[in-house]
Design an enzyme around this catalytic site. Structure first.
Site, PDB file in Angstrom:
ATOM      1  N   GLU A 107       0.835  -1.215   0.000  1.00  9.48           N
ATOM      2  CA  GLU A 107       0.000   0.000   0.000  1.00  9.48           C
ATOM      3  C   GLU A 107       0.867   1.262   0.000  1.00  9.48           C
ATOM      4  O   GLU A 107       0.517   2.261  -0.629  1.00  9.48           O
ATOM      5  CB  GLU A 107      -0.933  -0.009   1.216  1.00  9.48           C
ATOM      6  N   GLU A 127      -3.823  -9.601   4.157  1.00 12.52           N
ATOM      7  CA  GLU A 127      -4.577  -9.194   5.349  1.00 12.52           C
ATOM      8  C   GLU A 127      -5.701 -10.154   5.703  1.00 12.52           C
ATOM      9  O   GLU A 127      -5.995 -10.360   6.879  1.00 12.52           O
ATOM     10  CB  GLU A 127      -5.158  -7.782   5.151  1.00 12.52           C
TER      11      GLU A 127
END
Ligand code: 3H9
Length: 691
Positions: A107, A127
């Site tokens: 990210e 995640e």
């Protein structure tokens, strides 16, 4: 050189800047990284640099948010804030990634103004495996670069994507070779010169793709139970909205995941599987292992041999009779075919693996094996005989391992003149698939032999867990207690099929009676006969399983056990009612009703109670090792974290209360472990004992 924090530095090289993250071992984006990156962007603004390169030192780009900070008081700036700061920078920043760029790490790169991958790079959003979603803009910036479908796929599977594919999807702009710093410098210079295109990801638009969103929703509806995946779909769907709205929606959904007990359980599971590698003998040097000897070509031996071949080891497989050896060889060939079909190996690697197998009936062939694993019949006399022979045949320094599930490894070691070389390596069936390896350390096992066991586990891609010697080690000892609780439930009024259904309702892959039918009821029978002389007189004994075996019904392999197996779905064995009724009459039991809830409470409490005793007795090094065993060898649902994680969720006081209530009917089965009593009286949790 500018230092922005303990983990982030910067330097000017001519008219461009370089920012480096150095936070071993995996450059996790903990507080020092976040603080440092924020300061670096401020510095960049006043540095006069025309462009900057962001790179990481060490073996990998950042592996994402620091999971060890989860659950603690958050330290600003947050990762989403850092990503927004990077994106807003007036000086364009090019991320150069090597190794793995995962979760929050990827990210960070998505928030930069261009992305370059170094060969071998894999990017991903793991995640979901931790019960959360990419929460630092990944669900918004990813689809702006690649479209919705590939990002959904990556975030729902949690699987890393090879750089070539990431390039194809536009998640990276270039794929090249070289040292991260050198490539970052070159990229920054090209960006400064206008030769490398830079832009803000947040200023792009996500093309709508309702088909991909609907397809994902349909797929998830078929697999209920996990809470993060539907939120991932919702977050990615929001990426067609303006970036600030999408980011706010992502944050809302991320916090829902973060506060969900599944997140705590899944992060616990992640850390538990890494903590197992910390064991007292870890400093010792493992012995070199190239050739593994496997004694016994039955189901276990086949699986162990396959696992070693898949890992590129040479294998000598020994069996007494030619016929059984041939059957073993054929099964191994089939296992290798399966691995090839699943894309685990190429045809060339398969051929090599088959050539690395030497199958023989001559035990002397084990003379050049570096490590020998005995997977013969589970009887002490058989083990003694084999280890006496191995003591004569094996070369000096060879590790002599037994795959026993219950037997005393000290007693086996004692028949050799080299007990320091003897260890238990307890594989789980099918051994080439199951990830657990219990490494059973006997009184005289040498530290380097223990280290060799762990090195082998790693080589085989398994989770090695150190266990002490006792009846059943960690897993099977605990299994004994909850399987008994399940048998008592049947004697007292529940049907085996109800117990199985209730246990499946917990999220277990199978109930205890389905499991027993699959393993073969004779296995449990032999084990009970072995325990006859050592069974405590207070233990309540159910003869139901013995009677099934004595009637020749051994489970799936005979088509009948607790269930009848035919063409269609298994149905409860109609003979059971009579058997159970007889046993109840003999013991004067009036059957009563149990709700699925009662069944689950008793099953899990029995599991936790023995798990607590396993920790108390030092058989497991720490509570989370027990959880690692159950997650990888016993089908315990990962989103519940393991039996001792659940013990903390339920609370020691409640567990003690339950056991005291039930002990009125069976004081031995429901005796309270001292460790739980202490926790209930004085406070404390199993998590605290993990350190
Ligand atoms: C996230 O990013 C959330 C964001 O989207 C949003 C935030 C708002 N943190 O596995 P290894 C440690 S969630 C802290 O044996 P390998 C690990 O515990 C995160 N520590 O090495 C071990 O420590 P120790 C998403 C971490 O080479 C050591 O590093 N990211 C982290 O076999 C070596 O680990 C992930 O889920 C971490 N994130 O594999 C990535 N990662 O030696 C999880 C590792 O003291 N990590 N450690 O026991 C991995 O998949 C693997 O560790 C990796 C390396 C592939 C990186």
């Amino acid at each position: 050189m500018e230092r922005f924090s303990e983990a982030v530095t910067g330097e000017m090289v001519g008219e461009v800047a370089l920012i480096c993250i150095d936070n071993p071992p995996v450059n996790a984006a903990g507080h020092e990284v976040r603080k440092g990156l924020t300061a670096a962007v401020s510095w960049l603004a006043g540095s006069g640099a025309k462009a900057a390169g962001l790179w990481c030192a060490g073996r990998t780009f950042t592996a994402g948010a620091d999971v060890r900070e989860f659950g603690k008081t958050p330290q600003p700036p947050s990762l989403p804030e850092v990503c927004n700061t990077l994106e807003a920078s007036a000086v364009p920043i090019v991320a150069v990634m090597h190794g793995t760029a995962l979760g929050g790490g990827f990210e960070l790169a998505l928030a930069c103004h261009a992305r370059i991958g170094l060969s071998g790079l894999r990017v991903g959003f793991p995640e979901v495996n931790l019960g959360i979603l990419p929460g630092a803009g990944g669900t918004q910036r990813g689809p702006r670069l690649a479209g919705i479908a590939p990002v959904l796929d990556m975030a729902l599977s949690g699987k890393p994507m090879p750089a070539e594919e990431a390039l194809k999807h536009g998640l990276i702009d270039e794929l090249t070779r070289g040292e991260p710093r050198e490539v970052a410098l070159d990229a920054a210079r090209r960006a400064a010169a206008g030769d490398l295109k830079t832009r803000r990801t947040g200023e792009l638009e996500t093309p709508a793709d309702t088909d991909a969103i609907n397809a994902a929703q349909v797929k998830l509806a078929k697999k209920p139970g996990l809470n993060a995946p539907p939120r991932i779909v919702e977050a990615v769907a929001a990426s067609t909205r303006p970036i600030t709205e999408g980011l706010a929606e992502e944050r809302r959904l991320f916090m829902e995941c973060y506060d969900d007990p599944q997140r705590a359980a899944l992060v616990h599971a992640f850390l538990a599987e890494r903590a197992v590698a910390k064991y007292p003998e870890a400093g010792a040097k493992p012995r070199a292992v190239k050739r593994v000897g496997v004694i016994g070509a039955g189901t276990m031996g086949q699986g162990i041999a396959t696992s070693c071949l898949l890992a590129g080891l040479d294998v000598t497989l020994v069996e007494v009779k030619e016929e059984a050896l041939g059957r073993g060889e054929a099964a191994i060939a089939k296992n290798l075919d399966g691995a090839m079909e699943r894309g685990k190996m190429t045809a060339a690697a398969r051929a090599e693996a088959e050539a690395a197998l030497d199958a023989t009936t001559d035990m002397e062939a084990l003379a050049d094996a570096d490590l020998i694993i005995e997977a013969a019949f589970e009887k002490m006399e058989v083990k003694r005989e084999i280890f006496t022979a191995l003591d004569r045949i094996a070369k000096p320094g060879a590790v002599l391992a037994t795959n026993t599930s219950y037997l005393d490894v000290n007693e086996i070691a004692a028949v050799t003149s080299r007990p320091e070389d003897v260890i238990g390596l307890h594989f789980f069936s099918p051994a080439h698939i199951m990830r657990l390896l219990e490494i059973v350390v006997a009184d005289r096992t040498a530290p380097e032999v223990v280290a060799t066991g762990f090195a082998l586990a790693k080589r085989l891609g398994k989770i090695g867990v150190r266990a002490g010697v006792c009846d059943g080690f960690i897993g099977n000892r605990i299994l004994g207690n909850y399987a008994r609780a399940a048998e008592h439930l049947v004697l007292d009024g529940a049907a085996p099929s109800q117990v199985d259904r209730a246990v499946r309702g917990l999220g277990m892959a199978m109930g205890p009676f389905e499991m027993a039918d699959l393993a073969g009821l004779d296995i449990g029978y032999f084990n009970r006969r072995r325990r006859d002389p050592i069974r405590p007189p207070e233990e309540r004994y159910s003869k139901v399983a013995d009677r099934l075996v004595e009637a020749g019904t051994l489970g799936r392999k005979t088509g009948k056990g607790y269930y009848v197996y035919g063409e269609s779905k298994p149905v409860p064995n109609p003979d059971l009612d009579g058997i159970v009724a007889d046993e109840r009459a003999l013991s004067g039991i009036a059957p009563r009703e149990f709700s699925d809830h009662d069944i689950r409470d008793r099953y899990l409490t029995a599991m936790i109670a023995e798990a607590a005793r396993v920790v108390e007795d030092g058989i497991a090094q720490r509570p989370s090792d027990v959880d690692a065993v159950f997650l990888n060898g016993y089908g315990f649902p990962r989103h519940l974290g393991g039996p001792l994680h659940q013990a903390d969720v339920i609370g020691a006081a409640e567990l003690v209360r339950r056991m005291e209530e039930w002990s009125a009917e069976d004081p031995w089965q429901w005796r309270v472990p001292a460790i739980l009593r202490r926790m209930a009286d004085e406070g404390g949790t199993f998590a605290q004992l993990n350190g």
